[in-house]
Write a protein that holds these residues in place. Structure first.
Motif, PDB file in Angstrom:
ATOM      1  N   GLN A 167      32.161  49.887  54.999  1.00  0.00           N
ATOM      2  CA  GLN A 167      33.822  49.490  55.721  1.00  0.00           C
ATOM      3  C   GLN A 167      34.348  49.200  54.186  1.00  0.00           C
ATOM      4  OE1 GLN A 167      33.089  46.676  58.677  1.00  0.00           O
ATOM      5  NE2 GLN A 167      32.358  48.141  59.725  1.00  0.00           N
ATOM      6  N   HIS A 168      34.279  48.448  53.920  1.00  0.00           N
ATOM      7  CA  HIS A 168      35.179  48.011  52.425  1.00  0.00           C
ATOM      8  C   HIS A 168      35.773  49.499  51.742  1.00  0.00           C
ATOM      9  CE1 HIS A 168      36.791  45.439  50.107  1.00  0.00           C
ATOM     10  NE2 HIS A 168      36.912  45.677  48.693  1.00  0.00           N
ATOM     11  N   GLU A 169      34.836  50.561  51.510  1.00  0.00           N
ATOM     12  CA  GLU A 169      35.680  51.671  51.505  1.00  0.00           C
ATOM     13  C   GLU A 169      36.602  52.415  52.469  1.00  0.00           C
ATOM     14  OE1 GLU A 169      33.968  56.298  49.634  1.00  0.00           O
ATOM     15  OE2 GLU A 169      32.517  54.851  51.032  1.00  0.00           O
ATOM     16  N   LYS A 174      41.769  54.017  54.128  1.00  0.00           N
ATOM     17  CA  LYS A 174      42.849  53.980  55.371  1.00  0.00           C
ATOM     18  C   LYS A 174      44.270  53.380  54.371  1.00  0.00           C
ATOM     19  CE  LYS A 174      43.925  51.556  59.238  1.00  0.00           C
ATOM     20  NZ  LYS A 174      43.645  50.453  60.350  1.00  0.00           N
ATOM     21  N   GLN A 175      44.403  52.194  53.861  1.00  0.00           N
ATOM     22  CA  GLN A 175      45.015  52.150  52.600  1.00  0.00           C
ATOM     23  C   GLN A 175      45.895  52.964  51.454  1.00  0.00           C
ATOM     24  OE1 GLN A 175      44.034  48.535  50.486  1.00  0.00           O
ATOM     25  NE2 GLN A 175      45.058  47.275  52.242  1.00  0.00           N
ATOM     26  N   LEU A 176      44.949  54.698  50.838  1.00  0.00           N
ATOM     27  CA  LEU A 176      45.754  55.549  50.559  1.00  0.00           C
ATOM     28  C   LEU A 176      46.237  56.669  50.890  1.00  0.00           C
ATOM     29  CD1 LEU A 176      41.880  55.643  48.108  1.00  0.00           C
ATOM     30  CD2 LEU A 176      44.273  55.262  47.224  1.00  0.00           C
ATOM     31  N   LYS A 177      45.221  56.531  52.194  1.00  0.00           N
ATOM     32  CA  LYS A 177      45.955  58.005  53.155  1.00  0.00           C
ATOM     33  C   LYS A 177      47.817  56.874  53.504  1.00  0.00           C
ATOM     34  CE  LYS A 177      42.022  60.029  54.763  1.00  0.00           C
ATOM     35  NZ  LYS A 177      41.544  60.252  56.226  1.00  0.00           N
ATOM     36  N   ARG A 292      51.954  52.331  42.322  1.00  0.00           N
ATOM     37  CA  ARG A 292      50.292  51.164  43.112  1.00  0.00           C
ATOM     38  C   ARG A 292      49.500  52.262  43.785  1.00  0.00           C
ATOM     39  NH1 ARG A 292      53.935  46.478  46.462  1.00  0.00           N
ATOM     40  NH2 ARG A 292      54.825  46.002  44.532  1.00  0.00           N
ATOM     41  N   TYR A 293      49.742  52.999  44.234  1.00  0.00           N
ATOM     42  CA  TYR A 293      48.641  54.222  44.243  1.00  0.00           C
ATOM     43  C   TYR A 293      47.618  55.034  43.942  1.00  0.00           C
ATOM     44  CZ  TYR A 293      46.434  58.690  46.276  1.00  0.00           C
ATOM     45  OH  TYR A 293      46.120  59.548  46.529  1.00  0.00           O
ATOM     46  N   LEU A 294      48.616  54.620  42.406  1.00  0.00           N
ATOM     47  CA  LEU A 294      46.564  54.846  40.990  1.00  0.00           C
ATOM     48  C   LEU A 294      45.940  53.679  40.993  1.00  0.00           C
ATOM     49  CD1 LEU A 294      48.997  56.661  38.811  1.00  0.00           C
ATOM     50  CD2 LEU A 294      47.285  58.648  39.847  1.00  0.00           C
ATOM     51  N   GLU A 295      47.462  52.713  40.893  1.00  0.00           N
ATOM     52  CA  GLU A 295      45.818  51.323  41.052  1.00  0.00           C
ATOM     53  C   GLU A 295      44.841  50.557  41.886  1.00  0.00           C
ATOM     54  OE1 GLU A 295      47.358  46.541  41.933  1.00  0.00           O
ATOM     55  OE2 GLU A 295      49.030  47.707  42.225  1.00  0.00           O
ATOM     56  N   LEU A 296      45.554  51.317  43.736  1.00  0.00           N
ATOM     57  CA  LEU A 296      45.066  51.739  44.480  1.00  0.00           C
ATOM     58  C   LEU A 296      43.289  52.433  43.800  1.00  0.00           C
ATOM     59  CD1 LEU A 296      44.745  50.048  47.040  1.00  0.00           C
ATOM     60  CD2 LEU A 296      45.576  51.293  47.898  1.00  0.00           C
ATOM     61  N   ARG A 297      44.158  53.270  43.490  1.00  0.00           N
ATOM     62  CA  ARG A 297      42.856  54.723  43.137  1.00  0.00           C
ATOM     63  C   ARG A 297      41.966  53.819  42.138  1.00  0.00           C
ATOM     64  NH1 ARG A 297      42.967  60.746  42.841  1.00  0.00           N
ATOM     65  NH2 ARG A 297      40.866  60.011  43.008  1.00  0.00           N
ATOM     66  N   ALA A 298      42.139  53.123  41.415  1.00  0.00           N
ATOM     67  CA  ALA A 298      41.300  52.359  40.640  1.00  0.00           C
ATOM     68  C   ALA A 298      40.567  50.768  41.082  1.00  0.00           C
ATOM     69  CB  ALA A 298      42.413  51.851  39.246  1.00  0.00           C
ATOM     70  N   ARG A 299      41.706  50.603  41.872  1.00  0.00           N
ATOM     71  CA  ARG A 299      40.289  49.741  42.084  1.00  0.00           C
ATOM     72  C   ARG A 299      38.821  49.924  42.944  1.00  0.00           C
ATOM     73  NH1 ARG A 299      45.031  45.247  44.321  1.00  0.00           N
ATOM     74  NH2 ARG A 299      45.089  44.258  42.101  1.00  0.00           N
ATOM     75  N   LYS A 300      39.616  51.099  44.226  1.00  0.00           N
ATOM     76  CA  LYS A 300      38.272  51.819  44.851  1.00  0.00           C
ATOM     77  C   LYS A 300      37.691  52.328  43.709  1.00  0.00           C
ATOM     78  CE  LYS A 300      38.681  55.784  47.819  1.00  0.00           C
ATOM     79  NZ  LYS A 300      37.693  56.282  47.884  1.00  0.00           N
TER      80      LYS A 300
END
Length: 797
Positions: A167-169, A174-177, A292-300
């Motif tokens: 569910q974390h993924e 959801k945030q990425l979309k 922020r999108y790239l940052e979120l992908r890195a954290r993902k």
């Protein structure tokens, strides 16, 4: 029909028929409610002394739920011990669970839930994470039920359920979309507005009639408005949350810049005077969202590790029933001592021991080692590994909740729940920087207002945009996230947040020998009798004694005969085992423990002595292989200038033979756990930072005491391990990777911080002087953030 009044709690319209029907006094006046549910929740909040929730919330509260009987029954099912066994961890009378919560919108929601449970009897601990939408709760089962906890959360207007790793993924997806949609709108708008900006400001079109100039401005206003209201919405929410909680984040100057530029441009459009900067607004939003999108992908990438590991567990398993029939059942229903058949090419569904069959197993998804490992009867196998060759029968030793993969996921989540000191420091610097930026911007505006009023606003806007501390805020977390992900893929599990930071400050590395430098897989090679007893009798006696030991050497003693029942046994940790049968006393262990003279052994064998009534009756010769790449790793540590110390319970003779030629500067032999602990404490008292590497079996006190501790996992019970790091791989080169990655991580963090601070130091005077137009400020700020992220991503290679 609604009478035009909205519910103070949830914001929904109040029906005309219900006007003045549902009211709650929330200082300084009575507030309208839309239904009995919202009224009861509001009364509970006020009655608990939590009225300030309404003052600090940044969004409307979820609609209160009136639990119907079916929902109540569903929650009560969670009180069943068999159901809880899957997701509840118990330590004595304390139970612990992680819940996923829907409806959390801000820090005020987290504050409300935490405060509402503070006075609840039976709640031992609660922590609400509004960012990850998770709640960690510890409670005393005898005082409160899990269903009561879930009901209380539901009554506050939120929906809670047990957390599952994948569910974390899903949350990240959801945030990425969401960011992608906002990013797409901002990108399209930027392209359109830039076309009009080129027409407005370039000389390519000659003198444009004022009517068309004004038309382009109005069209730009229309196109930029959705960007401001929709694409930039996360910045406003975060800024408002910062202001409500009296903290300063980077979204505060971002929001001021966006709203200020839009307001001024809209005013210029409506009045037909002044300049408009709609292209800067759209571009600024686009680049900031891109960062922020790239940052979120890195954290993902880190969250994907947990989710992907969870996916390794098969959904079904082929269980053998008592009547020898085979039944396909869900993996979660497997119990300890169940027998499971795993065919060639199938994924192993449980942790267990092979009872029948020989095969090879690919454990690369856990350890990072890609060569299959030969397994036979009595060998341990782990969930998620691949059975490569023959069909095998496994006896289950751990339930679904406690298997190796589940423990890894749980420990990773724990390690990522808090920040290391450098991350906290970076956040503090960022907050102070934001305050300084706001002061500098205000000073810039006042200065230019007195010298050139027409330029004052736009120069101030450039200062706000160009010096936004986005790169500074990203410098540390992106690097730490990438480093943790890189190490996890190589079988190095970081359990504590301080590890990477502390590893860069280590002065001395101490190693255990047995099970650490060596594989801890012992083989009995020879028995020499010093009595009239036969080898079979001696082996039976030794096996019966070693059966009571937890030391890895005990695994070398195996006998086909029934074990001897001793009247009493005593385990002397790190030394040996003593036992009594009537008036006869037996001891098995080291020469020191059995009070024997050390005898030279052939090759590099370990000698274990067996005595009866203090008389030597047998010597057992045992071999233990050195781990792969021990010499390479120790040479690397020596090249770093670190002292290398060996702390072992083995005698000097055996130790010298095993460690001959290795880069060890200090050998301490015949060490008990107490003496190992004393050495670590002594060194640390002398201001030395110590790294201790042990096998985690007899070294728990030492591992707990060291600055940084590393345990060779080998599938041990990770939840009870005292180490800060667990190595799931058997290759000793992992120690080198860990030290090298820590060094590289903090080198990259320093580079990120130097770039972020250097860029801001350079751009601030340029922006204040009016040399940086807003659109250049936007590009510079965005490129600065992207550079930091790109630099951090090098850690994944």
């Amino acid at each position: 029909m609604s009478n035009g009044t909205n519910c103070y709690h949830c914001g929904e319209g109040v029906l005309a028929a219900d006007k003045n029907k549902y009211k709650v006094y929330i200082a300084p006046e009575e507030r309208d409610m839309c239904c009995p549910g919202c009224m009861s929740v509001a009364e509970m909040i006020v009655g608990s002394g939590l009225s300030s929730y309404y003052a600090h919330r940044t969004d409307l509260s979820p609609t209160a739920k009136q639990l119907v009987p079916d929902e109540l029954l569903r929650l009560e099912i969670y009180d069943d011990n068999e159901i809880q066994d899957e997701f509840v961890y118990q330590n004595g009378e304390i139970k612990e669970i992680t819940l996923t919560v829907e409806g959390l919108t801000c820090a005020a929601c987290a504050w409300l839930i935490e405060r509402s449970f503070r006075s609840t009897k039976g709640i031992h601990f609660i922590n609400v994470n509004a960012t990850s939408n998770r709640i960690s709760i510890k409670w005393i089962a005898e005082q409160i039920k899990l269903s009561d906890i879930l009901k209380q959360i539901n009554n506050l207007g939120y929906s809670a359920s047990p957390f599952q790793a994948d569910q974390h993924e899903l949350m990240y997806n959801k945030q990425l979309k969401s960011y992608f949609r906002r990013l797409g709108l901002a990108g399209l708008a930027t392209m359109q507005v830039m076309m009009f900006a080129v027409a407005l400001y370039s000389t390519w079109f000659g003198d444009m009639e004022e009517m068309y100039r004004q038309l382009f401005r109005w069209v730009s206003l229309i196109v930029a408005t959705p960007v401001l209201l929709y694409s930039a919405q996360p910045f406003y929410s975060n800024a408002l949350r910062n202001l409500r909680t009296r903290t300063l984040g980077m979204d505060v100057p971002v929001s001021i810049a966006l709203l200020g530029a839009y307001t001024a441009s809209a005013y210029a459009t409506m009045t037909g005077t002044g300049e408009v900067y709609f292209e800067s607004i759209s571009m600024f939003t686009f680049f900031l969202l891109l960062g922020r999108y790239l940052e979120l992908r890195a954290r993902k990438k880190t969250s994907e590790l947990s989710a992907n590991m969870a996916k390794l567990i098969p959904n079904m398993a082929l269980r053998v029933s008592e009547d020898k029939s085979e039944q396909l059942i869900p993996t979660k229903q497997l119990n300890i001592n169940d027998y499971v058949i795993v065919k060639s090419g199938e994924v192993i569904p449980c942790d267990g021991i092979i009872m029948n069959g020989d095969t090879s197993v690919d454990e690369s998804m856990i350890t990072g080692e890609f060569l299959p490992i030969v397994k036979s009867v009595d060998s341990g196998v782990y969930t998620g590994s691949l059975n490569v060759e023959q069909t095998i029968t496994i006896c289950v030793t751990k339930t679904h909740k406690h298997n190796l993969i589940s423990e890894i996921i749980r420990l990773q989540n724990t390690a990522q729940s808090s920040k290391p000191q450098i991350a906290v420091l970076a956040d503090q610097i960022s907050r102070y920087f934001v305050l300084a930026l706001l002061i500098i911007s205000a000073g810039t505006y006042l200065f230019w207002l007195g010298h050139d009023p027409d330029k004052a606003f736009w120069i101030t806007l450039s200062v706000l945009v160009a010096t936004c501390p986005c790169a500074l805020s990203l410098a540390t977390p992106t690097a730490l996230t990438c480093a943790t992900s890189f190490l996890s893929q190589r079988g190095i599990l970081i359990r504590k947040e301080h590890v990477l930071e502390s590893l860069t400050k280590i002065d001395e590395v101490a190693f255990d020998k047995t099970g650490t430098l060596t594989k801890g897989v012992f083989t009995l090679t020879n028995i020499k009798s010093d009595s009239e007893m036969s080898e079979d009798e001696l082996l039976r006696t030794a096996t019966s004694l070693e059966h009571h030991s937890t030391h890895p050497i005990a695994s070398a003693f195996k006998s086909n005969q029934d074990k001897i029942q001793f009247d009493k046994t005593e385990n002397h940790i790190g030394l040996g085992i003593s036992g009594w049968i009537g008036d006869d006393s037996y001891k098995i262990g080291s020469a020191k423990f059995t009070q024997q003279t050390s005898t030279a052994s052939d090759g590099k064998d370990i000698v274990v002595y067996l005595t009866k009534n203090c008389q030597l009756i047998a010597r057992f010769y045992i071999q233990d292989e050195m781990r792969d790449n021990v010499a390479t790793t120790l040479d690397y540590i020596a090249e770093l200038g670190l002292a290398v110390t060996l702390l072992t319970g083995d005698n000097e003779n055996n130790t010298d033979k095993v460690t001959e030629g290795l880069a060890i500067t200090n050998k301490k032999t015949s060490q008990s756990p107490e003496s190992k602990l004393a050495y670590i404490n002594e060194q640390q008292a002398n201001k030395k930072m110590m790294l201790m590497v042990g096998d985690g079996v007899n070294d728990a006190p030492v591992l707990s005491a060291a600055t940084v501790s590393v345990a060779m996992g080998e599938g041990s019970d990770l939840a009870k391990n005292s180490a800060d790091v667990v190595l799931l791989t058997t290759d000793f080169i992992a120690i080198k990777y860990m030290l090298a990655t820590a060094t590289k991580t903090y080198k990259i963090i320093k580079q990120n911080l130097m770039w972020a601070l250097g860029y801001n130091s350079l751009i601030i005077p340029l922006a204040i002087s009016g040399s940086v137009p807003p659109y250049i400020a936007v590009i510079g700020m965005s490129l600065s953030s992207l550079l930091v992220i790109g630099n951090s991503l090098r850690l994944l290679k």
